[in-house]
Design a protein around this motif. Sequence first.
Motif, PDB file in Angstrom:
ATOM      1  N   MET A  39       3.918   6.769  17.107  1.00 53.44           N
ATOM      2  CA  MET A  39       4.496   6.780  15.774  1.00 53.44           C
ATOM      3  C   MET A  39       3.608   7.639  14.887  1.00 53.44           C
ATOM      4  SD  MET A  39       3.838   2.872  14.599  1.00 53.44           S
ATOM      5  CE  MET A  39       2.224   2.171  14.281  1.00 53.44           C
ATOM      6  N   ARG A  40       4.148   8.016  13.742  1.00 53.80           N
ATOM      7  CA  ARG A  40       3.426   8.914  12.841  1.00 53.80           C
ATOM      8  C   ARG A  40       3.237   8.242  11.491  1.00 53.80           C
ATOM      9  NH1 ARG A  40       5.047  15.101  12.616  1.00 53.80           N
ATOM     10  NH2 ARG A  40       3.981  14.921  14.623  1.00 53.80           N
ATOM     11  N   LEU A  41       2.002   8.265  11.041  1.00 54.87           N
ATOM     12  CA  LEU A  41       1.632   7.644   9.775  1.00 54.87           C
ATOM     13  C   LEU A  41       1.470   8.733   8.718  1.00 54.87           C
ATOM     14  CD1 LEU A  41       0.572   5.046   8.315  1.00 54.87           C
ATOM     15  CD2 LEU A  41      -1.692   5.656   9.131  1.00 54.87           C
ATOM     16  N   ILE A  42       2.204   8.594   7.609  1.00 55.56           N
ATOM     17  CA  ILE A  42       2.093   9.555   6.510  1.00 55.56           C
ATOM     18  C   ILE A  42       1.075   9.003   5.520  1.00 55.56           C
ATOM     19  CG2 ILE A  42       3.318  10.774   4.683  1.00 55.56           C
ATOM     20  CD1 ILE A  42       5.889  10.392   6.296  1.00 55.56           C
ATOM     21  N   VAL A  43      -0.127   9.542   5.555  1.00 59.66           N
ATOM     22  CA  VAL A  43      -1.208   9.055   4.701  1.00 59.66           C
ATOM     23  C   VAL A  43      -1.069   9.604   3.287  1.00 59.66           C
ATOM     24  CG1 VAL A  43      -3.711   8.938   4.416  1.00 59.66           C
ATOM     25  CG2 VAL A  43      -2.720   8.876   6.701  1.00 59.66           C
ATOM     26  N   SER A  44      -0.684  10.855   3.178  1.00 59.20           N
ATOM     27  CA  SER A  44      -0.508  11.505   1.882  1.00 59.20           C
ATOM     28  C   SER A  44       0.504  12.630   2.071  1.00 59.20           C
ATOM     29  CB  SER A  44      -1.848  12.049   1.371  1.00 59.20           C
ATOM     30  OG  SER A  44      -2.262  13.167   2.151  1.00 59.20           O
ATOM     31  N   PRO A  45       0.962  13.224   0.971  1.00 60.71           N
ATOM     32  CA  PRO A  45       1.930  14.323   1.119  1.00 60.71           C
ATOM     33  C   PRO A  45       1.423  15.475   1.969  1.00 60.71           C
ATOM     34  CG  PRO A  45       1.878  13.551  -1.150  1.00 60.71           C
ATOM     35  CD  PRO A  45       0.758  12.852  -0.447  1.00 60.71           C
ATOM     36  N   GLY A  98       0.819  -1.203   0.000  1.00 63.38           N
ATOM     37  CA  GLY A  98       0.000   0.000   0.000  1.00 63.38           C
ATOM     38  C   GLY A  98       0.857   1.259   0.000  1.00 63.38           C
ATOM     39  N   GLU A  99       0.217   2.352  -0.358  1.00 64.57           N
ATOM     40  CA  GLU A  99       0.897   3.647  -0.336  1.00 64.57           C
ATOM     41  C   GLU A  99       0.864   4.162   1.093  1.00 64.57           C
ATOM     42  OE1 GLU A  99       2.527   5.231  -2.712  1.00 64.57           O
ATOM     43  OE2 GLU A  99       2.210   3.537  -4.055  1.00 64.57           O
ATOM     44  N   ILE A 100       1.854   3.743   1.879  1.00 66.59           N
ATOM     45  CA  ILE A 100       1.860   4.129   3.287  1.00 66.59           C
ATOM     46  C   ILE A 100       3.295   4.250   3.758  1.00 66.59           C
ATOM     47  CG2 ILE A 100       1.752   1.722   4.066  1.00 66.59           C
ATOM     48  CD1 ILE A 100       0.027   2.638   6.373  1.00 66.59           C
ATOM     49  N   GLN A 101       3.546   5.224   4.601  1.00 69.55           N
ATOM     50  CA  GLN A 101       4.881   5.431   5.132  1.00 69.55           C
ATOM     51  C   GLN A 101       4.770   5.781   6.607  1.00 69.55           C
ATOM     52  OE1 GLN A 101       6.277   8.582   2.433  1.00 69.55           O
ATOM     53  NE2 GLN A 101       7.931   7.206   1.841  1.00 69.55           N
ATOM     54  N   PHE A 102       5.857   5.490   7.346  1.00 68.34           N
ATOM     55  CA  PHE A 102       5.941   5.894   8.731  1.00 68.34           C
ATOM     56  C   PHE A 102       7.044   6.931   8.842  1.00 68.34           C
ATOM     57  CE2 PHE A 102       4.166   1.655   8.743  1.00 68.34           C
ATOM     58  CZ  PHE A 102       3.068   1.822   9.566  1.00 68.34           C
ATOM     59  N   ALA A 103       6.709   8.049   9.464  1.00 69.79           N
ATOM     60  CA  ALA A 103       7.623   9.189   9.470  1.00 69.79           C
ATOM     61  C   ALA A 103       8.973   8.856  10.086  1.00 69.79           C
ATOM     62  CB  ALA A 103       6.986  10.361  10.217  1.00 69.79           C
ATOM     63  N   GLU A 104       9.004   7.959  11.079  1.00 71.71           N
ATOM     64  CA  GLU A 104      10.251   7.687  11.786  1.00 71.71           C
ATOM     65  C   GLU A 104      10.701   6.245  11.598  1.00 71.71           C
ATOM     66  OE1 GLU A 104       9.379   8.775  15.757  1.00 71.71           O
ATOM     67  OE2 GLU A 104       9.263  10.905  15.339  1.00 71.71           O
ATOM     68  N   GLU A 105      10.355   5.654  10.459  1.00 71.60           N
ATOM     69  CA  GLU A 105      10.686   4.240  10.253  1.00 71.60           C
ATOM     70  C   GLU A 105      12.192   4.026  10.204  1.00 71.60           C
ATOM     71  OE1 GLU A 105       9.131   0.447   7.677  1.00 71.60           O
ATOM     72  OE2 GLU A 105       8.487   2.448   7.144  1.00 71.60           O
ATOM     73  N   GLU A 106      12.917   4.932   9.535  1.00 71.43           N
ATOM     74  CA  GLU A 106      14.351   4.752   9.427  1.00 71.43           C
ATOM     75  C   GLU A 106      15.029   4.879  10.793  1.00 71.43           C
ATOM     76  OE1 GLU A 106      16.023   7.316   6.560  1.00 71.43           O
ATOM     77  OE2 GLU A 106      14.908   6.470   4.871  1.00 71.43           O
ATOM     78  N   GLU A 107      14.546   5.863  11.590  1.00 75.09           N
ATOM     79  CA  GLU A 107      15.125   6.035  12.922  1.00 75.09           C
ATOM     80  C   GLU A 107      14.812   4.824  13.801  1.00 75.09           C
ATOM     81  OE1 GLU A 107      13.416   8.128  11.208  1.00 75.09           O
ATOM     82  OE2 GLU A 107      14.028  10.217  11.495  1.00 75.09           O
ATOM     83  N   ALA A 108      13.585   4.289  13.665  1.00 74.46           N
ATOM     84  CA  ALA A 108      13.211   3.120  14.444  1.00 74.46           C
ATOM     85  C   ALA A 108      14.074   1.935  14.069  1.00 74.46           C
ATOM     86  CB  ALA A 108      11.728   2.800  14.225  1.00 74.46           C
ATOM     87  N   ALA A 109      14.334   1.769  12.781  1.00 70.64           N
ATOM     88  CA  ALA A 109      15.165   0.664  12.335  1.00 70.64           C
ATOM     89  C   ALA A 109      16.584   0.803  12.871  1.00 70.64           C
ATOM     90  CB  ALA A 109      15.181   0.612  10.816  1.00 70.64           C
ATOM     91  N   ALA A 110      17.075   2.044  12.917  1.00 71.92           N
ATOM     92  CA  ALA A 110      18.419   2.274  13.432  1.00 71.92           C
ATOM     93  C   ALA A 110      18.508   1.959  14.914  1.00 71.92           C
ATOM     94  CB  ALA A 110      18.844   3.713  13.179  1.00 71.92           C
ATOM     95  N   ALA A 111      17.394   2.198  15.639  1.00 70.98           N
ATOM     96  CA  ALA A 111      17.386   1.946  17.080  1.00 70.98           C
ATOM     97  C   ALA A 111      17.420   0.457  17.394  1.00 70.98           C
ATOM     98  CB  ALA A 111      16.156   2.585  17.722  1.00 70.98           C
ATOM     99  N   LEU A 168       0.031  -5.097   8.398  1.00 71.04           N
ATOM    100  CA  LEU A 168      -0.124  -3.971   9.327  1.00 71.04           C
ATOM    101  C   LEU A 168      -0.494  -2.705   8.559  1.00 71.04           C
ATOM    102  CD1 LEU A 168       0.041  -2.726  12.126  1.00 71.04           C
ATOM    103  CD2 LEU A 168       2.509  -2.436  11.790  1.00 71.04           C
ATOM    104  N   ASN A 169       0.166  -2.484   7.426  1.00 68.02           N
ATOM    105  CA  ASN A 169      -0.177  -1.320   6.611  1.00 68.02           C
ATOM    106  C   ASN A 169      -1.639  -1.342   6.196  1.00 68.02           C
ATOM    107  OD1 ASN A 169       2.492  -0.687   6.843  1.00 68.02           O
ATOM    108  ND2 ASN A 169       3.018  -1.012   4.697  1.00 68.02           N
ATOM    109  N   LYS A 170      -2.099  -2.526   5.805  1.00 63.61           N
ATOM    110  CA  LYS A 170      -3.495  -2.655   5.360  1.00 63.61           C
ATOM    111  C   LYS A 170      -4.454  -2.371   6.513  1.00 63.61           C
ATOM    112  CE  LYS A 170      -6.683  -5.753   2.954  1.00 63.61           C
ATOM    113  NZ  LYS A 170      -7.820  -5.590   3.882  1.00 63.61           N
ATOM    114  N   MET A 171      -4.156  -2.886   7.718  1.00 60.31           N
ATOM    115  CA  MET A 171      -5.024  -2.639   8.864  1.00 60.31           C
ATOM    116  C   MET A 171      -5.101  -1.142   9.173  1.00 60.31           C
ATOM    117  SD  MET A 171      -6.362  -5.496   9.862  1.00 60.31           S
ATOM    118  CE  MET A 171      -6.452  -5.801   8.104  1.00 60.31           C
ATOM    119  N   LEU A 172      -3.958  -0.463   9.106  1.00 54.76           N
ATOM    120  CA  LEU A 172      -3.947   0.971   9.394  1.00 54.76           C
ATOM    121  C   LEU A 172      -4.726   1.757   8.347  1.00 54.76           C
ATOM    122  CD1 LEU A 172      -0.248   1.347  10.554  1.00 54.76           C
ATOM    123  CD2 LEU A 172      -2.269   1.677  11.968  1.00 54.76           C
ATOM    124  N   MET A 173      -4.544   1.409   7.082  1.00 57.50           N
ATOM    125  CA  MET A 173      -5.272   2.119   6.036  1.00 57.50           C
ATOM    126  C   MET A 173      -6.769   1.823   6.117  1.00 57.50           C
ATOM    127  SD  MET A 173      -3.065   3.981   4.700  1.00 57.50           S
ATOM    128  CE  MET A 173      -4.076   4.683   3.394  1.00 57.50           C
TER     129      MET A 173
END
Length: 576
Positions: A268-274, A166-179, A197-202
């Motif tokens: 966490m923050r979900l980026i739904v659209s720009p 799906g077209e979905i992003q998490f604002a801090e996914e890279e930082e979370a992965a680094a942690a 999980l993306n589908k459930m959130l959308m």
Amino acid sequence: MAAVQPSAVPGAPMPGLGRALIQAGRLTAPQAEALQKKSLNDKQAFIDALLGSGMMDARELAAFCSTTFGYPLMDLQALNPDALPPKLIEPRLMHGQRVLALARRGNKIAVAISDPTNTQALDQIKFQTESSVEPVIVPHDALLRLLTELGKDSEQAMNELAGEEGEIQFAEEEEAAAAAPDAAANEVEDAPIVRFLNKMLMDAVGMGASDLHFEPFEKFYRIRFRVDGVLIEHAQPPVSIKDKLVSRIKVLAKLDISEKRVPQDGRMRLIVSPTKTIDLRISTLPTLFGEKTVMRILDATQAQMGIDSLGYEPDQRQLLLDAIQRPYGMVLVTGPTGSGKTVSLYTCLNILNKPGINISTAEDPAEINLPGVNQVNVNDKAGLTFPVALKSFLRQDPDIIMVGEIRDLETADIAIKAAQTGHMVFSTLHTNDAPSTLTRLMNMGVAPFNIASSVILITAQRLGRRLCSCKQPVEIADELLLRAGYKQEELDGSWKPYGPVGCERCNGTGYKGRVGIYEIMPITPAIESLILAHGNAMQIAAQAQADGVKSLRQSGLVKVKAGLTSLEEVLGCTNE
């Protein structure tokens, strides 16, 4: 075909099928124990170990089960796969437990099964379909072949459930992965979990849900959404994914994935659209069968909607606006959890949020980010409590202070002193209505003269479900309307109450969205006199009625007359 996990564990009793074979003299106890040990070592079901050993063949075992347990025997070769009822049993359950729905008659489902002692499978079907189950015995090898032909294995079923990326992003996914690089890498590799999980959130955002509940139980895993204040079941993914799903959520929320013994909270923050982002507040809770996770959707656009969209009656809205524009005093918002208090307070703050105003808030936690407002999360463990934050605010040259909740006398005293010394203070309490808020403060130990000199307005509120556009007029006897609180002169035939119908837009519920029901009580000189005289909630309520204040029930009945909600909904969320 994915292997079914064995039903036994070391030291556990013999599986039901093994006991039946021993009792019938078809296996000796040592033979059965050896098969059980093999099934555990190979991570397969007892029936697989038995048939793999060559001690019995599939048809012989099917005949034995039919005779021993009294269930009918069926030859699957005579079955037409195209005639099977579609989607009676979800694919993940069908393939994971090796069962097949044959037919449905009324509230009964005939289910093909090769091991009738697999009560877990039968119970899951019963729970999922809300129907009684009638087992039909079939040869194990024929059942496996047919299941392979009919669909996917359990991993493919999960892929199907998760859908496409799906077209979905998490604002801090890279930082979370680094942690948590190792854990994050493992979870990202499990693409079906990520997509699910993306589908459930959308889905939740699309349905307007306020909360997502991920709930593990002994034999099933359930995901429910709270939509318009009511929990509805949305999915039952395989139980096997529960740990991976929680780990994925924890990584995104920067929680400790190794800690499963105590509750944790994160965001966490979900980026739904720009142009739109949604904050999610995460709470995990250890339960008997895993960690329950609740995700609350915090949509910052709610605070930007404006006061007109909250559902205040014109006179109520004006009273509130007049109160919050005053230079000092205290405005209290009261109601149960989930009644919209936070949105109401943020809406007021948003109205007052101007470059020339210094606003500070102490919250537990801050739910919606308001640019231009100094928001503080209280942290009891670190010593940053509501009283400590309030004392600090008073040294920060504030104009407006918001306290998330008045829980004790110390917080109440500091807030009241702030209101008396030239500051506007907003806060919440958990009481049933506006009059009882005043007696609650007195019971906390706040002096009546301090209450009378600081509190300028109290608003109590509820959220009722709004009728969908498919609503229809309903006939309600005048006697019931009078009992609900209408006056005889209001039943003049100029209006009709509406009731829910149900359509595709509202998922058959008859309701879509929420409508606010409010009791706005300004502190008049007459009420001030009652406070100073230690008046009780009933006396204050009677005076408020004399001052023209609509109770929660009366405000709700206005919404019924306007066709915004149903009488049942108002009666359900207000007392009289």
